[in-house]
Design a protein around this motif. Structure first.
Motif, short mmCIF file in Angstrom:
data_model
loop_
_atom_site.label_atom_id
_atom_site.label_comp_id
_atom_site.label_asym_id
_atom_site.label_seq_id
_atom_site.Cartn_x
_atom_site.Cartn_y
_atom_site.Cartn_z
N LEU A 259 -7.27 -5.20 -19.32
CA LEU A 259 -7.50 -6.66 -19.10
C LEU A 259 -6.64 -7.02 -20.05
CD1 LEU A 259 -9.08 -8.99 -17.85
CD2 LEU A 259 -10.33 -7.35 -19.01
N ASP A 260 -5.51 -8.05 -19.51
CA ASP A 260 -5.85 -9.48 -20.80
C ASP A 260 -6.41 -10.17 -20.96
OD1 ASP A 260 -3.34 -10.33 -22.47
OD2 ASP A 260 -2.56 -11.36 -20.56
N THR A 261 -6.65 -9.95 -22.37
CA THR A 261 -7.89 -11.05 -22.81
C THR A 261 -7.50 -12.13 -24.16
OG1 THR A 261 -8.83 -9.67 -24.67
CG2 THR A 261 -9.24 -8.96 -22.39
N VAL A 262 -7.59 -12.74 -24.61
CA VAL A 262 -7.36 -13.48 -25.73
C VAL A 262 -6.91 -12.63 -26.76
CG1 VAL A 262 -8.83 -15.10 -25.05
CG2 VAL A 262 -10.14 -13.83 -26.32
N GLU A 263 -7.80 -11.45 -26.73
CA GLU A 263 -7.49 -10.61 -27.41
C GLU A 263 -6.49 -9.50 -27.06
OE1 GLU A 263 -11.18 -10.75 -26.56
OE2 GLU A 263 -11.65 -11.95 -28.52
N GLY A 264 -5.95 -9.40 -26.49
CA GLY A 264 -4.82 -8.92 -26.40
C GLY A 264 -5.26 -7.96 -25.02
N TRP A 265 -4.41 -7.02 -24.57
CA TRP A 265 -4.30 -5.86 -23.25
C TRP A 265 -5.38 -4.68 -23.90
CZ3 TRP A 265 -2.81 -6.25 -18.20
CH2 TRP A 265 -1.99 -7.12 -18.33
N VAL A 285 -20.61 1.15 -15.74
CA VAL A 285 -20.44 -0.16 -15.37
C VAL A 285 -20.04 -0.92 -16.68
CG1 VAL A 285 -20.63 -2.58 -14.73
CG2 VAL A 285 -21.59 -0.51 -13.88
N GLN A 286 -18.54 -1.33 -16.61
CA GLN A 286 -18.57 -2.09 -18.28
C GLN A 286 -18.30 -3.80 -17.66
OE1 GLN A 286 -14.57 -0.20 -19.96
NE2 GLN A 286 -15.27 0.74 -17.74
N ARG A 287 -18.41 -4.81 -18.56
CA ARG A 287 -18.69 -6.13 -18.78
C ARG A 287 -18.68 -6.81 -19.40
NH1 ARG A 287 -23.12 -3.76 -16.77
NH2 ARG A 287 -24.20 -3.80 -14.56
N VAL A 288 -17.59 -7.93 -19.08
CA VAL A 288 -16.26 -7.87 -20.14
C VAL A 288 -16.68 -9.89 -19.65
CG1 VAL A 288 -15.07 -6.38 -20.28
CG2 VAL A 288 -13.81 -7.84 -18.56
N THR A 289 -16.42 -10.52 -20.41
CA THR A 289 -15.72 -12.44 -20.01
C THR A 289 -13.96 -12.38 -19.15
OG1 THR A 289 -17.08 -12.96 -22.18
CG2 THR A 289 -15.65 -14.65 -20.71
N TRP A 290 -14.41 -13.39 -18.42
CA TRP A 290 -13.19 -13.31 -17.89
C TRP A 290 -12.86 -15.24 -18.25
CZ3 TRP A 290 -9.85 -11.03 -14.73
CH2 TRP A 290 -9.29 -12.18 -13.91
N HIS A 291 -11.50 -15.41 -19.12
CA HIS A 291 -10.86 -16.29 -19.34
C HIS A 291 -9.92 -16.78 -18.16
CE1 HIS A 291 -12.98 -15.69 -23.29
NE2 HIS A 291 -12.91 -14.66 -23.69
N PRO A 292 -9.65 -18.18 -18.67
CA PRO A 292 -8.68 -18.78 -17.99
C PRO A 292 -7.72 -18.38 -18.04
CG PRO A 292 -9.96 -20.26 -18.93
CD PRO A 292 -10.81 -19.33 -19.45
N SER A 294 -7.35 -14.60 -18.06
CA SER A 294 -7.37 -12.87 -18.23
C SER A 294 -6.38 -13.26 -16.90
CB SER A 294 -8.60 -13.18 -18.00
OG SER A 294 -10.09 -13.14 -18.89
N LEU A 295 -6.40 -11.65 -16.79
CA LEU A 295 -5.71 -11.20 -15.64
C LEU A 295 -5.28 -9.48 -15.85
CD1 LEU A 295 -2.07 -11.84 -14.47
CD2 LEU A 295 -2.38 -9.39 -15.28
N LEU A 296 -5.95 -8.96 -14.73
CA LEU A 296 -6.80 -7.37 -14.80
C LEU A 296 -5.42 -7.30 -14.00
CD1 LEU A 296 -9.22 -5.53 -14.95
CD2 LEU A 296 -9.14 -5.67 -12.16
N VAL A 297 -5.07 -5.34 -14.11
CA VAL A 297 -3.72 -5.14 -13.71
C VAL A 297 -4.63 -3.48 -13.36
CG1 VAL A 297 -1.35 -3.13 -14.09
CG2 VAL A 297 -2.06 -5.53 -14.77
N LEU A 298 -5.01 -2.75 -11.80
CA LEU A 298 -5.26 -1.68 -11.57
C LEU A 298 -4.00 -0.98 -11.74
CD1 LEU A 298 -8.48 -2.48 -9.65
CD2 LEU A 298 -8.26 -2.15 -11.83
N HIS A 299 -4.60 0.89 -11.27
CA HIS A 299 -2.67 1.86 -11.27
C HIS A 299 -3.40 2.95 -11.00
CE1 HIS A 299 -2.19 3.76 -15.00
NE2 HIS A 299 -2.80 2.29 -15.50
N ALA A 345 -2.30 -3.21 -8.32
CA ALA A 345 -2.78 -4.33 -7.51
C ALA A 345 -2.96 -4.96 -9.37
CB ALA A 345 -3.91 -4.04 -7.08
N VAL A 346 -3.42 -6.53 -9.13
CA VAL A 346 -3.32 -7.70 -10.17
C VAL A 346 -3.88 -8.39 -9.50
CG1 VAL A 346 -2.26 -9.15 -11.22
CG2 VAL A 346 -1.08 -6.72 -11.04
N LEU A 347 -5.24 -8.97 -10.13
CA LEU A 347 -5.60 -9.94 -10.04
C LEU A 347 -5.80 -11.09 -11.25
CD1 LEU A 347 -8.79 -11.06 -8.75
CD2 LEU A 347 -9.78 -9.67 -10.57
N ALA A 348 -5.55 -11.89 -10.93
CA ALA A 348 -5.63 -13.15 -11.51
C ALA A 348 -6.16 -14.47 -11.53
CB ALA A 348 -3.68 -13.63 -11.45
N PRO A 349 -5.94 -15.79 -12.13
CA PRO A 349 -6.76 -17.19 -12.11
C PRO A 349 -6.71 -17.42 -10.86
CG PRO A 349 -6.53 -16.01 -14.12
CD PRO A 349 -5.52 -15.28 -13.14
#
Length: 353
Positions: A259-265, A285-292, A294-299, A345-349
């Protein structure tokens, strides 16, 4: 979906192979003759460009779910991806104009025509590193006036699927679905390779459409029950609640997630086990804040474990399928082909700045 057409394009004889593959994929998707012709045109132009401007590359064709709004709203589109390690495009704006060509032997259709006849088209090019282009052909032609309205608002998802040794089926698949404020992205890696592995991962994708209103841990339990009659699969589920701006992640098996966050990947970790065979008593289950931004990569584990997350800010604004394909391309080469079925797969805003 797990059907894959993977065509290396290093000489002119492969352009016909790409066109035939696009027509075959269109038949599988149930496209009309008119939209099949559009897919063939785009495929031929992308393949020709690989030869003329990049010294060769690959065309990957997948079938993708087009409107993930529920089990009865899905329809299949043809997705064409062109990947190369060429010199890149010096003037992308010029290349996207209708009729633009820098060589006399070109078709003259141009990337602008590809963009016009495709329901979705996007391209990213880096000088010295190459180009990734994606086109999706739907059942209905795009309307220039209503193109923006045709795209559903909300988070975007996209991906790429490659089979081992260019086999007909990949044991991997990715899928996504929406239910109210929830957007759920899933990646499944069926055990082994080939049609039986694809059967397991496709069953997971079909069940996701019916269970996307549930939290990730419950989705995985539903998938476990559904996959008992199959080989089983490693599965990861990421669910974004846009109202709460929270991402919940749960995985069973060796699916990678960053997950790409404000603190980095940062990595998101799956739990050992096999969905459909050896399911854990509890699923963390991991729960994290989603920022404008943010970007998630699954592989799946076909991607090299030491792949480097992209640091190209412009790339991360592109279509999620372009991001996924760039990650796949940058992690390998013709000299280092994929060692397993591989899906990214990628999830983006909805929109990025």
């Amino acid at each position: 979906m797990s059907r894959v057409w993977d065509i290396p394009v290093h000489d002119s004889t492969r352009v016909r192979d790409v066109r035939v593959a696009a027509e075959s994929a269109s038949a599988h998707a149930g496209l009309t003759p008119h939209r099949t012709a559009a897919a063939a045109l785009v495929a031929t132009e992308l393949a020709t460009n690989l030869l003329k401007h990049a010294g060769g590359g690959h065309i990957l064709i997948n079938l993708v779910d087009r409107v993930p709004a529920g089990p009865d709203a899905h329809r299949t589109a043809v997705q064409l991806l062109a990947l190369d390690h060429g010199p890149g495009i010096a003037d992308v704006s010029a290349a996207l104009r209708d009729g633009h060509s820098t060589v006399d032997a070109s078709l003259g259709a141009g990337l602008g025509t590809c963009m016009r006849v495709s329901n979705d088209f996007d391209l990213h090019s880096t000088p010295g590193r190459g180009t990734v282009a994606v086109a999706r052909i739907d059942h209905e032609p795009p309307s220039r006036h209503h193109r923006a309205q045709q795209r559903p608002r909300g988070p975007r998802a996209g991906g790429v699927n490659v089979s081992l040794a260019r086999a007909e089926f990949s044991g991997d698949t990715w899928s996504w679905a929406r239910s109210a404020a929830l957007t759920t992205l899933m990646l499944a890696d069926g055990l082994g390779h080939g049609a039986k592995a694809a059967e397991a991962s496709n069953a997971a994708a079909a069940e996701l459409a019916r269970a996307c209103h549930l939290p990730p841990s419950e989705i995985l339990r539903r998938l476990h029950a559904r996959l008992r009659t199959t080989r089983g699969a490693a599965v990861a589920v990421a669910q974004l609640d846009t109202d709460a701006q929270r991402l919940c992640f749960a995985g069973v098996g060796n699916i990678g997630a960053r997950l790409d966050t404000v603190e980095g990947w940062r990595p998101l970790l799956s739990h050992p086990g096999i969905v459909g065979a050896h399911f854990p008593r509890t699923v963390p289950v991991q729960r994290v804040t989603w920022h404008p931004d943010s970007l998630l990569v699954l592989h799946s584990d076909g991607l090299p474990s030491r792949w480097t997350p992209p640091n190209d800010a412009v790339l991360l604004t592109r279509d999620p399928a372009v991001v996924a394909a760039a990650i796949l391309r940058n992690a390998g080469s013709d000299a280092r082909p994929v060692r397993d079925d591989t899906s990214v797969a990628v999830l983006a805003p909805d929109e990025r700045t």
